[in-house]
Write a protein that holds these residues in place. Sequence first.
Motif, PDB file in Angstrom:
ATOM      1  N   ASP A 187       0.830  -1.212   0.000  1.00  0.00           N
ATOM      2  CA  ASP A 187       0.000   0.000   0.000  1.00  0.00           C
ATOM      3  C   ASP A 187       0.857   1.252   0.000  1.00  0.00           C
ATOM      4  O   ASP A 187       0.553   2.237  -0.681  1.00  0.00           O
ATOM      5  CB  ASP A 187      -0.932   0.006   1.215  1.00  0.00           C
ATOM      6  N   SER A 188       1.936   1.234   0.775  1.00  0.00           N
ATOM      7  CA  SER A 188       2.836   2.386   0.833  1.00  0.00           C
ATOM      8  C   SER A 188       3.436   2.668  -0.536  1.00  0.00           C
ATOM      9  O   SER A 188       3.531   3.835  -0.957  1.00  0.00           O
ATOM     10  CB  SER A 188       3.946   2.122   1.860  1.00  0.00           C
ATOM     11  N   ALA A 193       1.082   6.903  -6.630  1.00  0.00           N
ATOM     12  CA  ALA A 193       0.001   7.857  -6.857  1.00  0.00           C
ATOM     13  C   ALA A 193       0.473   9.281  -6.607  1.00  0.00           C
ATOM     14  O   ALA A 193       0.116  10.209  -7.352  1.00  0.00           O
ATOM     15  CB  ALA A 193      -1.187   7.530  -5.954  1.00  0.00           C
ATOM     16  N   LEU A 194       1.283   9.477  -5.559  1.00  0.00           N
ATOM     17  CA  LEU A 194       1.814  10.807  -5.247  1.00  0.00           C
ATOM     18  C   LEU A 194       2.716  11.307  -6.367  1.00  0.00           C
ATOM     19  O   LEU A 194       2.610  12.460  -6.801  1.00  0.00           O
ATOM     20  CB  LEU A 194       2.579  10.763  -3.921  1.00  0.00           C
ATOM     21  N   GLN A 207      -9.506  16.020 -11.437  1.00  0.00           N
ATOM     22  CA  GLN A 207      -9.907  14.858 -10.657  1.00  0.00           C
ATOM     23  C   GLN A 207      -9.774  13.626 -11.538  1.00  0.00           C
ATOM     24  O   GLN A 207     -10.190  13.629 -12.700  1.00  0.00           O
ATOM     25  CB  GLN A 207     -11.357  14.985 -10.176  1.00  0.00           C
ATOM     26  N   TYR A 208      -9.181  12.575 -10.987  1.00  0.00           N
ATOM     27  CA  TYR A 208      -9.042  11.346 -11.772  1.00  0.00           C
ATOM     28  C   TYR A 208      -8.807  10.164 -10.837  1.00  0.00           C
ATOM     29  O   TYR A 208      -8.569  10.339  -9.634  1.00  0.00           O
ATOM     30  CB  TYR A 208      -7.906  11.465 -12.789  1.00  0.00           C
ATOM     31  N   GLU A 209      -8.880   8.959 -11.390  1.00  0.00           N
ATOM     32  CA  GLU A 209      -8.642   7.747 -10.633  1.00  0.00           C
ATOM     33  C   GLU A 209      -7.319   7.137 -11.061  1.00  0.00           C
ATOM     34  O   GLU A 209      -7.041   7.011 -12.260  1.00  0.00           O
ATOM     35  CB  GLU A 209      -9.775   6.736 -10.837  1.00  0.00           C
ATOM     36  N   PHE A 210      -6.524   6.766 -10.071  1.00  0.00           N
ATOM     37  CA  PHE A 210      -5.221   6.156 -10.334  1.00  0.00           C
ATOM     38  C   PHE A 210      -5.284   4.692  -9.935  1.00  0.00           C
ATOM     39  O   PHE A 210      -5.656   4.365  -8.812  1.00  0.00           O
ATOM     40  CB  PHE A 210      -4.133   6.883  -9.540  1.00  0.00           C
ATOM     41  N   TYR A 211      -4.932   3.815 -10.884  1.00  0.00           N
ATOM     42  CA  TYR A 211      -4.960   2.380 -10.626  1.00  0.00           C
ATOM     43  C   TYR A 211      -3.544   1.817 -10.681  1.00  0.00           C
ATOM     44  O   TYR A 211      -2.986   1.661 -11.767  1.00  0.00           O
ATOM     45  CB  TYR A 211      -5.805   1.657 -11.679  1.00  0.00           C
ATOM     46  N   PRO A 212      -2.948   1.508  -9.522  1.00  0.00           N
ATOM     47  CA  PRO A 212      -1.670   0.786  -9.554  1.00  0.00           C
ATOM     48  C   PRO A 212      -1.878  -0.557 -10.247  1.00  0.00           C
ATOM     49  O   PRO A 212      -2.944  -1.173 -10.134  1.00  0.00           O
ATOM     50  CB  PRO A 212      -1.331   0.593  -8.066  1.00  0.00           C
ATOM     51  N   ASP A 213      -0.889  -1.054 -10.960  1.00  0.00           N
ATOM     52  CA  ASP A 213      -1.041  -2.258 -11.777  1.00  0.00           C
ATOM     53  C   ASP A 213      -1.511  -3.459 -10.976  1.00  0.00           C
ATOM     54  O   ASP A 213      -2.276  -4.291 -11.457  1.00  0.00           O
ATOM     55  CB  ASP A 213       0.289  -2.593 -12.476  1.00  0.00           C
ATOM     56  N   ASP A 214      -1.020  -3.583  -9.719  1.00  0.00           N
ATOM     57  CA  ASP A 214      -1.334  -4.770  -8.930  1.00  0.00           C
ATOM     58  C   ASP A 214      -2.422  -4.527  -7.900  1.00  0.00           C
ATOM     59  O   ASP A 214      -2.603  -5.314  -6.977  1.00  0.00           O
ATOM     60  CB  ASP A 214      -0.074  -5.265  -8.208  1.00  0.00           C
ATOM     61  N   SER A 215      -3.169  -3.434  -8.035  1.00  0.00           N
ATOM     62  CA  SER A 215      -4.126  -3.055  -7.003  1.00  0.00           C
ATOM     63  C   SER A 215      -5.548  -3.440  -7.378  1.00  0.00           C
ATOM     64  O   SER A 215      -5.937  -3.386  -8.540  1.00  0.00           O
ATOM     65  CB  SER A 215      -4.065  -1.546  -6.748  1.00  0.00           C
ATOM     66  N   SER A 216      -6.310  -3.804  -6.361  1.00  0.00           N
ATOM     67  CA  SER A 216      -7.718  -4.128  -6.577  1.00  0.00           C
ATOM     68  C   SER A 216      -8.621  -2.933  -6.309  1.00  0.00           C
ATOM     69  O   SER A 216      -9.831  -3.056  -6.341  1.00  0.00           O
ATOM     70  CB  SER A 216      -8.127  -5.294  -5.663  1.00  0.00           C
ATOM     71  N   TYR A 217      -8.036  -1.789  -5.977  1.00  0.00           N
ATOM     72  CA  TYR A 217      -8.822  -0.599  -5.686  1.00  0.00           C
ATOM     73  C   TYR A 217      -8.208   0.607  -6.389  1.00  0.00           C
ATOM     74  O   TYR A 217      -7.027   0.631  -6.743  1.00  0.00           O
ATOM     75  CB  TYR A 217      -8.890  -0.334  -4.176  1.00  0.00           C
TER      76      TYR A 217
END
Length: 287
Positions: free
Chosen positions: A58-59, A65-66, A85-95
Amino acid sequence: MISWIILLIFSFLLACGQTAIQDKKTNTKNDSIQTAKTEKQLTKEERRRQIERENRIDSLRFELALKDALKIAQKAFKTENYTKQYEFYPDDSSYAINIEIAIGLLFKDKQKYFLLRRHVPWATYLDLYKINDKKAEKVIEREQGGMTYIRDTIFDVNGDEHEDFIVHWYPSSGCCRRNVYNVYLNQPDKGNFTQDYEFINPTFSPKEKIIRGVQYGHPGEVGLYKYKWNGLQVDTIEFIYPDVNNKGQFIQTKKVTYSPSENDGVVLKIVPKEYQNIESYEWFIDF
């Protein structure tokens, strides 16, 4: 005689065999208990490692994201006003990490600021930066956990004609009304903000430099409060409580008092008008 000796020997051997069987059963039972304990300990250890691993992941996601938000914002540092405003999706993230960017003269002075909000399912992260040329200097950093964040806003709280940063949130547990506001006072002469001041159920009156509000507690017991700004200090003016022994009567005191009586302060027959329009007043009077 010989028969009696044989019978005695047989009984002795039988008793030894039963004892050995019993000892074996006991040892087997103890071994099973020990194995179960070991497995339980391993499960706890594995769980601890799993939590640590998830926190590290998560860190790293928040860091990505930062960096992404800073990269986008930096391109807009020289613009007069900018929002995104936008949504950021890390490659391995479920949220998704919901990101909000605001750049401009947010506090209506000569200093340009960059406000970054990062929302995840369990917390909101707020970062406020000063912008000088293409550089950003962080002046406020706040993590509002537990899905308690309501909003943040900007206005002059203490009547010094400098707009301040305020975070409004509501605890996820508790018995009674508890709107919480954390106030960061703007100090443009120093180029920074103060540490936060926390108020429960407040109504701010900047022109008077006064904060009136309702304390935390049950109706019929909870009191009203009145504070006044004195520079960077908050002075206590008074508290007003319902008289627990006389319905419709109130006790005015200079300090926090639980279940006050006539001997603890000044008796009031009515609540002063200055309190009757404050936020959450119905919580105080509803008993």
